[in-house]
Scaffold this motif. Structure first.
Motif, PDB file in Angstrom:
ATOM      1  N   GLU A   1      -5.940  -5.590   0.646  1.00 13.66           N
ATOM      2  CA  GLU A   1      -6.591  -4.304   0.375  1.00 13.66           C
ATOM      3  C   GLU A   1      -5.478  -3.306   0.073  1.00 13.66           C
ATOM      4  OE1 GLU A   1      -9.783  -3.647   0.370  1.00 13.66           O
ATOM      5  OE2 GLU A   1     -10.816  -5.052   1.710  1.00 13.66           O
ATOM      6  N   THR A   2      -5.612  -2.572  -1.015  1.00 19.14           N
ATOM      7  CA  THR A   2      -4.627  -1.550  -1.342  1.00 19.14           C
ATOM      8  C   THR A   2      -5.190  -0.188  -0.962  1.00 19.14           C
ATOM      9  OG1 THR A   2      -3.701  -2.869  -3.142  1.00 19.14           O
ATOM     10  CG2 THR A   2      -3.235  -0.502  -3.161  1.00 19.14           C
ATOM     11  N   ILE A   3      -4.477   0.497  -0.083  1.00 19.63           N
ATOM     12  CA  ILE A   3      -4.924   1.793   0.425  1.00 19.63           C
ATOM     13  C   ILE A   3      -4.052   2.888  -0.181  1.00 19.63           C
ATOM     14  CG2 ILE A   3      -5.220   3.203   2.504  1.00 19.63           C
ATOM     15  CD1 ILE A   3      -5.461   0.588   4.096  1.00 19.63           C
ATOM     16  N   TRP A   4      -4.708   3.881  -0.751  1.00 18.35           N
ATOM     17  CA  TRP A   4      -3.976   5.055  -1.236  1.00 18.35           C
ATOM     18  C   TRP A   4      -3.991   6.104  -0.137  1.00 18.35           C
ATOM     19  CZ3 TRP A   4      -0.725   6.650  -4.897  1.00 18.35           C
ATOM     20  CH2 TRP A   4      -0.510   8.037  -5.021  1.00 18.35           C
ATOM     21  N   VAL A   5      -2.817   6.460   0.369  1.00 16.98           N
ATOM     22  CA  VAL A   5      -2.686   7.477   1.408  1.00 16.98           C
ATOM     23  C   VAL A   5      -2.233   8.775   0.751  1.00 16.98           C
ATOM     24  CG1 VAL A   5      -1.510   8.145   3.533  1.00 16.98           C
ATOM     25  CG2 VAL A   5      -2.164   5.752   3.156  1.00 16.98           C
ATOM     26  N   ALA A   6      -3.044   9.810   0.883  1.00 18.32           N
ATOM     27  CA  ALA A   6      -2.738  11.101   0.263  1.00 18.32           C
ATOM     28  C   ALA A   6      -1.709  11.855   1.094  1.00 18.32           C
ATOM     29  CB  ALA A   6      -4.010  11.930   0.128  1.00 18.32           C
ATOM     30  N   SER A   7      -0.711  12.396   0.442  1.00 23.75           N
ATOM     31  CA  SER A   7       0.279  13.223   1.134  1.00 23.75           C
ATOM     32  C   SER A   7      -0.332  14.589   1.446  1.00 23.75           C
ATOM     33  CB  SER A   7       1.538  13.380   0.286  1.00 23.75           C
ATOM     34  OG  SER A   7       1.219  13.996  -0.956  1.00 23.75           O
TER      35      SER A   7
ATOM     36  N   ALA B   1       3.793  10.218   5.183  1.00 22.63           N
ATOM     37  CA  ALA B   1       3.200   9.116   4.422  1.00 22.63           C
ATOM     38  C   ALA B   1       2.595   9.620   3.110  1.00 22.63           C
ATOM     39  CB  ALA B   1       2.129   8.419   5.256  1.00 22.63           C
ATOM     40  N   GLY B   2       2.541   8.715   2.152  1.00  9.11           N
ATOM     41  CA  GLY B   2       1.918   9.019   0.869  1.00  9.11           C
ATOM     42  C   GLY B   2       2.128   7.868  -0.087  1.00  9.11           C
ATOM     43  N   GLY B   3       1.114   7.597  -0.922  1.00  7.45           N
ATOM     44  CA  GLY B   3       1.234   6.535  -1.899  1.00  7.45           C
ATOM     45  C   GLY B   3       0.436   5.299  -1.537  1.00  7.45           C
ATOM     46  N   LEU B   4       0.780   4.194  -2.154  1.00  2.30           N
ATOM     47  CA  LEU B   4       0.045   2.943  -1.989  1.00  2.30           C
ATOM     48  C   LEU B   4       0.577   2.128  -0.820  1.00  2.30           C
ATOM     49  CD1 LEU B   4      -0.279   1.825  -5.719  1.00  2.30           C
ATOM     50  CD2 LEU B   4      -2.059   2.838  -4.280  1.00  2.30           C
TER      51      LEU B   4
ATOM     52  N   VAL C   1     -12.115  -2.913   6.448  1.00  2.08           N
ATOM     53  CA  VAL C   1     -11.697  -1.568   6.831  1.00  2.08           C
ATOM     54  C   VAL C   1     -12.925  -0.872   7.411  1.00  2.08           C
ATOM     55  CG1 VAL C   1     -10.746   0.633   6.051  1.00  2.08           C
ATOM     56  CG2 VAL C   1      -9.963  -1.506   5.001  1.00  2.08           C
ATOM     57  N   MET C   2     -12.912  -0.616   8.723  1.00  2.86           N
ATOM     58  CA  MET C   2     -14.079  -0.085   9.410  1.00  2.86           C
ATOM     59  C   MET C   2     -14.145   1.428   9.364  1.00  2.86           C
ATOM     60  SD  MET C   2     -15.277  -2.989  10.220  1.00  2.86           S
ATOM     61  CE  MET C   2     -16.667  -2.535  11.234  1.00  2.86           C
ATOM     62  N   GLN C   3     -12.985   2.059   9.487  1.00  2.97           N
ATOM     63  CA  GLN C   3     -12.931   3.524   9.459  1.00  2.97           C
ATOM     64  C   GLN C   3     -11.551   3.935   9.000  1.00  2.97           C
ATOM     65  OE1 GLN C   3     -14.677   5.444  12.858  1.00  2.97           O
ATOM     66  NE2 GLN C   3     -13.380   7.241  12.667  1.00  2.97           N
ATOM     67  N   ILE C   4     -11.482   4.999   8.207  1.00  2.00           N
ATOM     68  CA  ILE C   4     -10.171   5.380   7.685  1.00  2.00           C
ATOM     69  C   ILE C   4     -10.101   6.874   7.412  1.00  2.00           C
ATOM     70  CG2 ILE C   4     -10.817   4.879   5.279  1.00  2.00           C
ATOM     71  CD1 ILE C   4      -7.889   3.873   4.897  1.00  2.00           C
ATOM     72  N   GLU C   5      -8.955   7.447   7.752  1.00  2.00           N
ATOM     73  CA  GLU C   5      -8.551   8.791   7.328  1.00  2.00           C
ATOM     74  C   GLU C   5      -7.280   8.567   6.514  1.00  2.00           C
ATOM     75  OE1 GLU C   5      -9.752  11.778   7.755  1.00  2.00           O
ATOM     76  OE2 GLU C   5     -11.235  11.661   9.360  1.00  2.00           O
ATOM     77  N   ALA C   6      -7.437   8.378   5.216  1.00  2.00           N
ATOM     78  CA  ALA C   6      -6.328   7.947   4.366  1.00  2.00           C
ATOM     79  C   ALA C   6      -5.497   9.127   3.888  1.00  2.00           C
ATOM     80  CB  ALA C   6      -6.864   7.144   3.188  1.00  2.00           C
ATOM     81  N   VAL C   7      -4.896   9.833   4.857  1.00  2.80           N
ATOM     82  CA  VAL C   7      -4.023  10.971   4.572  1.00  2.80           C
ATOM     83  C   VAL C   7      -2.826  10.888   5.511  1.00  2.80           C
ATOM     84  CG1 VAL C   7      -5.877  12.499   3.792  1.00  2.80           C
ATOM     85  CG2 VAL C   7      -5.254  12.441   6.219  1.00  2.80           C
ATOM     86  N   ALA C   8      -1.763  11.610   5.180  1.00  2.58           N
ATOM     87  CA  ALA C   8      -0.616  11.685   6.075  1.00  2.58           C
ATOM     88  C   ALA C   8      -1.080  12.181   7.438  1.00  2.58           C
ATOM     89  CB  ALA C   8       0.429  12.631   5.503  1.00  2.58           C
TER      90      ALA C   8
END
Length: 278
Positions: A92-98, A74-77, A30-37
């Motif tokens: 890889e498990t990504i948690w995406v914040a709502s 989006a939201g969750g695993l 994972v090179m870059q991530i914005e793990a939100v909706a």
């Protein structure tokens, strides 16, 4: 491995070089991530590795890079799975914040742009298909993962991604872009390099519209333009002028609506800017 739910930028000396320089054993990184909706992730996979997100195969470019867009809802695993041709597998498990989104009321809109007459239904459908085709991209470009995105204009932000819109008191679809207020005729720059895939002076809802393909399934759309400065097929560098601010289409005053789309997912353009975490 659980990915941090908030913004992570992995600052690596060899961020976009070939995968073996990063790891000789991992199948992906994972090179870059914005793990939100409304956010996104940039993944690099080793040659011969296929990526899946929630069992859906993900497109990778010629160097193994893949872009993933997270929807407004989006939201969750999310399980990101890499499968190698020799049978090895990595997850890889990504948690995406709502996110919670604002409600925005826009008044003074021409009534025919809120509830269009039947006489323009065919036109609206034809234009929607035209925009959809343009966003399919297909250009083998690296701007989406090599350029540092800049704002297309400077000015007050008057509308944001995801907000529920009411036009003249009537509920409509969420807003998918960033609205910048600016004087009529203000030059609009492309936030990153790319190829022009649509340049239309008068679409029913969006008025003067330009779409730029940045490669990797990522595109930028620029709406309500008063003038177009490019044509389909033009190759652009970051900062090139693509048109001028206007108030065409469904609009109540001069402004720019900048939207981004990643493999068919409407993503938040603000999260691609360098100051997104500030």
């Amino acid at each position: 491995m659980l990915i941090n739910p908030m913004r992570i930028v992995l600052i690596l000396a060899m961020l976009f070089t070939c995968f073996p320089a990063l790891s000789s054993t991992k199948l992906m990184m994972v090179m870059q991530i914005e793990a939100v909706a409304g956010g996104y992730a940039i993944i690099q996979a080793k040659p011969g590795v296929t990526l899946y997100l929630r069992d859906q195969e993900i497109f990778t470019d010629s160097e193994g890079f893949a872009g993933i867009g997270f929807s407004r809802d989006a939201g969750g695993l999310y399980d990101l799975v890499a499968k190698a041709s020799d049978g090895r597998q990595e997850t890889e498990t990504i948690w995406v914040a709502s996110r919670q989104f604002n409600v925005q009321y826009v008044n003074g809109v021409e009534s025919s742009r809120v509830t269009p007459p039947a006489s323009v239904t065919e036109r609206i459908q034809r234009e929607a298909e035209q925009v959809w085709r343009a966003r399919q991209g297909g250009h083998d470009l690296n701007h989406w993962r090599e350029d540092t995105f800049i704002a297309p204009i400077s000015g007050p932000v008057t509308g944001v991604y995801g907000s529920q819109r009411f036009y003249n008191g009537e509920p409509r679809s969420p807003h998918w872009g960033i609205d910048y207020a600016a004087p009529q005729g203000t030059p609009v720059k492309t936030p990153a390099g790319g190829t022009v895939v649509l340049a239309e002076p008068d679409l029913y809802y969006s008025g003067g519209t330009v779409i730029v393909d940045h490669g990797g399934g990522l595109s930028s759309s620029f709406l309500h333009l008063s003038q177009l400065g490019v044509k389909v097929g033009d190759r652009l560098s970051q900062g090139d002028i693509i048109g001028a601010v206007g108030s065409t289409g469904r609009s109540t005053g001069p402004h720019l609506d900048w939207r981004m789309n990643l493999h068919g997912e409407r993503v938040d353009a603000a999260l691609w800017l360098t100051d997104a975490a500030d």
